[in-house]
Design a protein around this motif. Structure first.
Motif, PDB file in Angstrom:
ATOM      1  N   GLY A  73     131.770 -54.332 -25.825  1.00  0.00           N
ATOM      2  CA  GLY A  73     131.104 -55.583 -25.569  1.00  0.00           C
ATOM      3  C   GLY A  73     129.862 -55.714 -24.727  1.00  0.00           C
ATOM      4  N   VAL A  74     129.460 -54.817 -23.866  1.00  0.00           N
ATOM      5  CA  VAL A  74     128.345 -55.049 -22.948  1.00  0.00           C
ATOM      6  C   VAL A  74     127.250 -54.011 -23.154  1.00  0.00           C
ATOM      7  CG1 VAL A  74     127.716 -55.335 -20.524  1.00  0.00           C
ATOM      8  CG2 VAL A  74     130.000 -55.932 -21.288  1.00  0.00           C
ATOM      9  N   ALA A  75     125.979 -54.400 -23.073  1.00  0.00           N
ATOM     10  CA  ALA A  75     124.869 -53.489 -23.370  1.00  0.00           C
ATOM     11  C   ALA A  75     124.573 -52.534 -22.217  1.00  0.00           C
ATOM     12  CB  ALA A  75     123.613 -54.284 -23.686  1.00  0.00           C
ATOM     13  N   SER A  76     124.505 -51.238 -22.530  1.00  0.00           N
ATOM     14  CA  SER A  76     124.021 -50.209 -21.600  1.00  0.00           C
ATOM     15  C   SER A  76     124.034 -48.866 -22.303  1.00  0.00           C
ATOM     16  CB  SER A  76     124.870 -50.141 -20.327  1.00  0.00           C
ATOM     17  OG  SER A  76     126.088 -49.499 -20.578  1.00  0.00           O
ATOM     18  N   ALA A  77     123.286 -47.926 -21.785  1.00  0.00           N
ATOM     19  CA  ALA A  77     123.252 -46.585 -22.370  1.00  0.00           C
ATOM     20  C   ALA A  77     124.471 -45.816 -21.896  1.00  0.00           C
ATOM     21  CB  ALA A  77     121.980 -45.870 -21.943  1.00  0.00           C
ATOM     22  N   GLU A  78     125.089 -45.085 -22.788  1.00  0.00           N
ATOM     23  CA  GLU A  78     126.293 -44.341 -22.460  1.00  0.00           C
ATOM     24  C   GLU A  78     126.135 -42.909 -22.940  1.00  0.00           C
ATOM     25  OE1 GLU A  78     128.894 -45.515 -20.826  1.00  0.00           O
ATOM     26  OE2 GLU A  78     128.344 -47.617 -20.819  1.00  0.00           O
ATOM     27  N   PRO A  79     126.784 -41.972 -22.262  1.00  0.00           N
ATOM     28  CA  PRO A  79     126.726 -40.573 -22.692  1.00  0.00           C
ATOM     29  C   PRO A  79     127.658 -40.313 -23.866  1.00  0.00           C
ATOM     30  CG  PRO A  79     128.126 -40.789 -20.782  1.00  0.00           C
ATOM     31  CD  PRO A  79     127.517 -42.154 -21.033  1.00  0.00           C
ATOM     32  N   VAL A  80     127.380 -39.252 -24.579  1.00  0.00           N
ATOM     33  CA  VAL A  80     128.269 -38.803 -25.646  1.00  0.00           C
ATOM     34  C   VAL A  80     129.489 -38.181 -24.990  1.00  0.00           C
ATOM     35  CG1 VAL A  80     128.533 -37.184 -27.554  1.00  0.00           C
ATOM     36  CG2 VAL A  80     126.360 -38.384 -27.227  1.00  0.00           C
ATOM     37  N   VAL A  81     130.652 -38.490 -25.512  1.00  0.00           N
ATOM     38  CA  VAL A  81     131.885 -37.910 -24.985  1.00  0.00           C
ATOM     39  C   VAL A  81     132.622 -37.181 -26.104  1.00  0.00           C
ATOM     40  CG1 VAL A  81     132.171 -39.624 -23.163  1.00  0.00           C
ATOM     41  CG2 VAL A  81     133.181 -40.038 -25.392  1.00  0.00           C
ATOM     42  N   GLN A  82     133.349 -36.150 -25.743  1.00  0.00           N
ATOM     43  CA  GLN A  82     134.165 -35.423 -26.700  1.00  0.00           C
ATOM     44  C   GLN A  82     135.482 -36.164 -26.881  1.00  0.00           C
ATOM     45  OE1 GLN A  82     133.216 -32.715 -28.443  1.00  0.00           O
ATOM     46  NE2 GLN A  82     131.249 -32.742 -27.428  1.00  0.00           N
ATOM     47  N   VAL A  83     135.924 -36.263 -28.111  1.00  0.00           N
ATOM     48  CA  VAL A  83     137.229 -36.851 -28.397  1.00  0.00           C
ATOM     49  C   VAL A  83     138.051 -35.829 -29.167  1.00  0.00           C
ATOM     50  CG1 VAL A  83     136.439 -39.240 -28.301  1.00  0.00           C
ATOM     51  CG2 VAL A  83     136.320 -38.024 -30.459  1.00  0.00           C
ATOM     52  N   ALA A  84     139.200 -36.193 -29.614  1.00  0.00           N
ATOM     53  CA  ALA A  84     140.128 -35.276 -30.278  1.00  0.00           C
ATOM     54  C   ALA A  84     139.502 -34.534 -31.447  1.00  0.00           C
ATOM     55  CB  ALA A  84     141.345 -36.051 -30.758  1.00  0.00           C
ATOM     56  N   ASP A  85     139.985 -33.333 -31.668  1.00  0.00           N
ATOM     57  CA  ASP A  85     139.601 -32.509 -32.820  1.00  0.00           C
ATOM     58  C   ASP A  85     138.110 -32.233 -32.905  1.00  0.00           C
ATOM     59  OD1 ASP A  85     142.269 -32.319 -33.663  1.00  0.00           O
ATOM     60  OD2 ASP A  85     142.118 -34.225 -34.735  1.00  0.00           O
ATOM     61  N   GLY A  86     137.429 -32.146 -31.782  1.00  0.00           N
ATOM     62  CA  GLY A  86     136.017 -31.801 -31.775  1.00  0.00           C
ATOM     63  C   GLY A  86     135.083 -32.933 -32.157  1.00  0.00           C
ATOM     64  N   GLU A  87     135.608 -34.113 -32.426  1.00  0.00           N
ATOM     65  CA  GLU A  87     134.749 -35.253 -32.727  1.00  0.00           C
ATOM     66  C   GLU A  87     134.040 -35.686 -31.459  1.00  0.00           C
ATOM     67  OE1 GLU A  87     136.997 -38.355 -34.535  1.00  0.00           O
ATOM     68  OE2 GLU A  87     137.334 -37.225 -36.365  1.00  0.00           O
ATOM     69  N   ARG A  88     132.903 -36.335 -31.643  1.00  0.00           N
ATOM     70  CA  ARG A  88     132.128 -36.848 -30.517  1.00  0.00           C
ATOM     71  C   ARG A  88     132.005 -38.354 -30.681  1.00  0.00           C
ATOM     72  NH1 ARG A  88     127.428 -33.151 -29.051  1.00  0.00           N
ATOM     73  NH2 ARG A  88     126.194 -34.845 -29.856  1.00  0.00           N
ATOM     74  N   VAL A  92     125.216 -38.670 -31.651  1.00  0.00           N
ATOM     75  CA  VAL A  92     126.474 -37.942 -31.800  1.00  0.00           C
ATOM     76  C   VAL A  92     126.375 -36.816 -32.820  1.00  0.00           C
ATOM     77  CG1 VAL A  92     127.955 -39.825 -31.034  1.00  0.00           C
ATOM     78  CG2 VAL A  92     127.529 -39.528 -33.469  1.00  0.00           C
ATOM     79  N   CYS A  93     125.411 -36.902 -33.710  1.00  0.00           N
ATOM     80  CA  CYS A  93     125.272 -35.880 -34.755  1.00  0.00           C
ATOM     81  C   CYS A  93     124.188 -34.853 -34.436  1.00  0.00           C
ATOM     82  CB  CYS A  93     124.981 -36.530 -36.099  1.00  0.00           C
ATOM     83  SG  CYS A  93     126.358 -37.513 -36.710  1.00  0.00           S
ATOM     84  N   ASP A  94     123.616 -34.896 -33.258  1.00  0.00           N
ATOM     85  CA  ASP A  94     122.579 -33.944 -32.886  1.00  0.00           C
ATOM     86  C   ASP A  94     123.201 -32.556 -32.735  1.00  0.00           C
ATOM     87  OD1 ASP A  94     119.998 -33.111 -32.121  1.00  0.00           O
ATOM     88  OD2 ASP A  94     120.570 -33.217 -30.010  1.00  0.00           O
ATOM     89  N   PRO A  95     122.741 -31.582 -33.508  1.00  0.00           N
ATOM     90  CA  PRO A  95     123.348 -30.251 -33.438  1.00  0.00           C
ATOM     91  C   PRO A  95     122.936 -29.510 -32.172  1.00  0.00           C
ATOM     92  CG  PRO A  95     121.493 -30.198 -34.910  1.00  0.00           C
ATOM     93  CD  PRO A  95     121.667 -31.647 -34.476  1.00  0.00           C
ATOM     94  N   ASN A  96     123.824 -28.665 -31.691  1.00  0.00           N
ATOM     95  CA  ASN A  96     123.464 -27.835 -30.546  1.00  0.00           C
ATOM     96  C   ASN A  96     122.715 -26.600 -31.041  1.00  0.00           C
ATOM     97  OD1 ASN A  96     125.302 -25.796 -31.334  1.00  0.00           O
ATOM     98  ND2 ASN A  96     126.969 -26.850 -30.293  1.00  0.00           N
TER      99      ASN A  96
END
Length: 107
Positions: free
Chosen positions: A17-32, A63-67
């Protein structure tokens, strides 16, 4: 009111709900995942619908930016585009905001 949304098989975009920049976080099974906030937007306004679409596209891009290792794969650009497209389409479905979807379809 905080709304949350998780999308994508390869990547996830979380809408809250609220506007702000957030970092990418790792979630289950390697998803981001990355939160996309929208409490400041009124989707019945074309301008705000475009703003939300822009936020979703940025989140999909992030989230889809490759390393560096993934960039060595010969077809990483195709995979990256597919990831971004899938993440955006899934986020639009889960967001269920017809005005935002309509703006996306016009492009």
């Amino acid at each position: 009111m905080l709304k949350s949304l998780i999308s994508g098989v390869i990547a996830a975009i979380a809408c809250v709900g609220v506007a702000s920049a957030e970092p990418v976080v790792q979630v289950a099974d390697g998803e981001r995942a990355i939160p996309v906030r929208y409490a400041d937007l009124n989707f019945s306004s074309d301008q705000d619908a475009r703003a939300m679409l822009s936020r979703l596209r940025y989140a999909a891009y992030t989230v889809c930016d490759p390393n560096e290792v993934e960039r060595q794969a010969p077809d990483y650009r195709r995979q990256e585009r597919a990831c971004r497209s899938e993440a955006l389409e899934d986020a639009l479905l889960r967001l269920d905001a017809p005005q935002v979807t309509a703006v996306h379809q016009r492009r």
